[in-house]
Scaffold this motif. Structure first.
Motif, short mmCIF file in Angstrom:
data_model
loop_
_atom_site.label_atom_id
_atom_site.label_comp_id
_atom_site.label_asym_id
_atom_site.label_seq_id
_atom_site.Cartn_x
_atom_site.Cartn_y
_atom_site.Cartn_z
N SER A 34 0.02 -2.64 9.76
CA SER A 34 -0.13 -2.02 10.95
C SER A 34 0.87 -0.10 11.34
N ARG A 35 0.73 -0.31 9.74
CA ARG A 35 1.13 1.39 9.81
C ARG A 35 -0.64 2.27 10.00
N LEU A 36 0.15 3.54 10.32
CA LEU A 36 -1.12 3.91 11.47
C LEU A 36 -2.22 4.98 9.69
N GLU A 37 -3.34 5.47 10.44
CA GLU A 37 -3.96 5.40 9.39
C GLU A 37 -4.10 6.90 9.58
N LYS A 38 -3.31 7.76 10.29
CA LYS A 38 -2.51 9.02 9.53
C LYS A 38 -1.37 9.02 8.42
N TYR A 39 -1.42 7.79 8.00
CA TYR A 39 -0.36 7.70 7.14
C TYR A 39 -0.88 7.61 5.72
N ARG A 40 -2.22 7.30 5.62
CA ARG A 40 -2.48 6.39 4.33
C ARG A 40 -2.19 7.87 3.32
N PRO A 41 -2.32 8.97 3.47
CA PRO A 41 -1.90 9.49 2.35
C PRO A 41 -0.21 9.19 1.26
N GLU A 42 0.82 9.11 2.58
CA GLU A 42 1.89 8.83 2.45
C GLU A 42 1.86 7.05 1.22
N THR A 43 1.57 6.58 2.04
CA THR A 43 1.10 5.19 1.46
C THR A 43 0.51 4.75 0.15
N GLU A 44 -0.75 5.44 0.31
CA GLU A 44 -1.40 4.90 -1.31
C GLU A 44 -0.79 6.36 -2.73
N ALA A 45 0.36 7.06 -1.64
CA ALA A 45 0.86 7.42 -3.30
C ALA A 45 2.60 6.45 -3.65
N TRP A 46 3.08 6.03 -2.16
CA TRP A 46 3.65 4.84 -2.59
C TRP A 46 3.35 3.95 -3.90
N LEU A 47 2.07 3.05 -2.93
CA LEU A 47 1.38 1.95 -4.14
C LEU A 47 1.28 2.23 -5.11
N GLN A 48 0.44 3.41 -5.59
CA GLN A 48 0.34 4.10 -6.79
C GLN A 48 1.47 4.14 -7.77
N LYS A 49 2.71 4.56 -6.94
CA LYS A 49 3.85 5.12 -7.57
C LYS A 49 4.56 3.34 -8.44
N ASN A 50 4.54 3.03 -7.29
CA ASN A 50 4.94 2.06 -7.68
C ASN A 50 4.05 0.71 -8.63
N GLY A 51 2.82 0.47 -8.65
CA GLY A 51 2.33 -0.03 -9.50
C GLY A 51 1.52 -1.33 -9.13
N VAL A 52 1.49 -0.52 -7.61
CA VAL A 52 0.32 -1.77 -7.15
C VAL A 52 -1.02 -1.83 -6.85
N LYS A 53 -1.51 -2.95 -7.31
CA LYS A 53 -3.38 -3.09 -7.53
C LYS A 53 -3.63 -3.18 -6.72
N TYR A 54 -4.57 -2.86 -5.80
CA TYR A 54 -5.65 -3.70 -4.78
C TYR A 54 -7.11 -3.13 -5.32
N ASN A 55 -7.61 -3.82 -3.74
CA ASN A 55 -9.07 -3.45 -3.56
C ASN A 55 -9.40 -2.67 -2.81
N LYS A 56 -9.20 -3.51 -1.35
CA LYS A 56 -9.19 -2.87 -0.22
C LYS A 56 -7.78 -2.84 0.80
N PHE A 57 -7.77 -1.58 2.15
CA PHE A 57 -7.09 -1.13 2.35
C PHE A 57 -7.02 -1.63 3.49
N VAL A 58 -6.86 -1.90 5.23
CA VAL A 58 -6.97 -1.88 6.37
C VAL A 58 -5.25 -1.32 6.68
N MET A 59 -5.62 -0.22 7.58
CA MET A 59 -5.02 0.62 8.70
C MET A 59 -5.35 0.64 10.06
N LEU A 60 -3.97 0.96 10.38
CA LEU A 60 -4.48 0.60 11.94
C LEU A 60 -4.19 1.89 12.77
#
Length: 312
Positions: A194-220
């Protein structure tokens, strides 16, 4: 889907502890997953415990100390424990490793969970559970995650504090630096937040930093915090994505009330990290409001709902 958590494991051991003789001298756990039930059995049987390699080297854990080396010949009857059996390869490998010691010891084998076709691989088992089968202690490393949807806040990382949730610089700082919680070892199919779409860059940066691997990413996709609060669609938004594909087999959600609602809307399993219960049928659980019966992890939630009903 058959799921067991740590509470289920402990309750099962206590319920069926009677199947084990009381003349074992030593409990030996098969690393890594077998060590937890081995320690529980050692506790309840009041016996020393060690791991497989340490046993072969004469090293036994002693209460209150880091460990002691003993002449293992003082132990005669040994119970070797694993958490589960599926193919049987791990148990067969263990037996091969201990074959040279069988003349010196009376060794018996035990698994807490086994599939029905493999019960003959052990001398004692606590429950036969058919596949597909998942456990709290290994599900975050299981290949099923590739067919799962994951929430982020409260699952992959902590929830923001109220003072951090300002839809501004403090929130942006949280998104970039949130402490991780349950970071899977296997790739995730889809992140649904439910994080807002406008925060995608910050969220993706955190995911990369913490080694979270995923195929698809859906935001509100809403403009701001106020619009998200007005929409109040956290559970329905997540349920819509979960329901959109038959490939999705699991949703992992942190908030219990949202987990129940996602299950109600989709009729598909939801794992709640608030208590690590698997929710299969929220309707029947909420029906127990009348009877007062519920899974242990849901009792507090039911009491909360009851109090809200009484206050109206």
């Amino acid at each position: 889907m058959n799921y067991r958590n740590i509470n289920d494991l402990n309750e099962l051991i206590l319920k069926r502890l009677y199947i084990l003789p009381r003349d074992f001298d030593l409990i030996v756990g098969i690393p890594r997953s077998g060590m937890f039930p081995a320690n529980l059995l050692a506790l309840y049987l009041n016996r020393p415990v060690t791991d497989l390699d340490s046993f072969r080297n004469g090293h036994v854990y002693k209460a209150g100390e880091r460990g002691q080396f003993f002449d293992i010949r003082q132990f005669k009857k040994i119970l070797v424990v694993d958490d589960s059996i599926a193919s049987g390869s791990a148990m067969n490998k263990c037996k091969e490793q201990l074959r040279e010691l069988e003349g010196d010891f009376d060794i018996k084998y035990c698994a807490i969970y086994t599939i029905p076709a493999k019960t003959d691989l052990v001398d004692y088992y606590f429950e036969a559970v058919p596949l597909p089968r998942y456990f709290q202690w290994n599900i975050l490393n299981h290949s099923i995650l590739q067919k799962a949807c994951f929430d982020i806040d409260g699952v992959l990382c902590v929830d923001p504090m109220p003072e951090e949730n300002d839809d501004g610089e403090r929130y942006r700082h949280f998104l970039l630096n949130a402490p991780p919680l349950f970071v899977p070892g296997s790739p995730i199919g889809t992140l649904v937040t439910s994080r807002l779409e406008k925060y995608r860059p910050e969220t993706e940066a955190w995911l990369q930093k913490n080694g979270v691997k995923y195929n698809k990413f859906v935001m509100l996709d809403l403009p701001n915090k106020e619009a998200r609060q007005r929409a109040n669609c956290h559970a329905s938004f997540k349920a819509r994505e979960y329901q959109s594909s038959l490939d999705y087999m699991l949703f992992v959600e942190s908030n219990l009330s949202q987990a129940l609602e996602i299950n109600r809307l989709t009729r598909k399993p939801v794992l709640c990290t608030e208590n690590f219960q698997m929710i299969y049928d929220s309707k029947s659980l909420l029906y127990n409001l009348k009877s007062g019966q519920a899974l242990p992890g849901l009792r507090n939630f039911i009491l909360h709902i009851r109090n809200r009903i009484k206050s109206k």
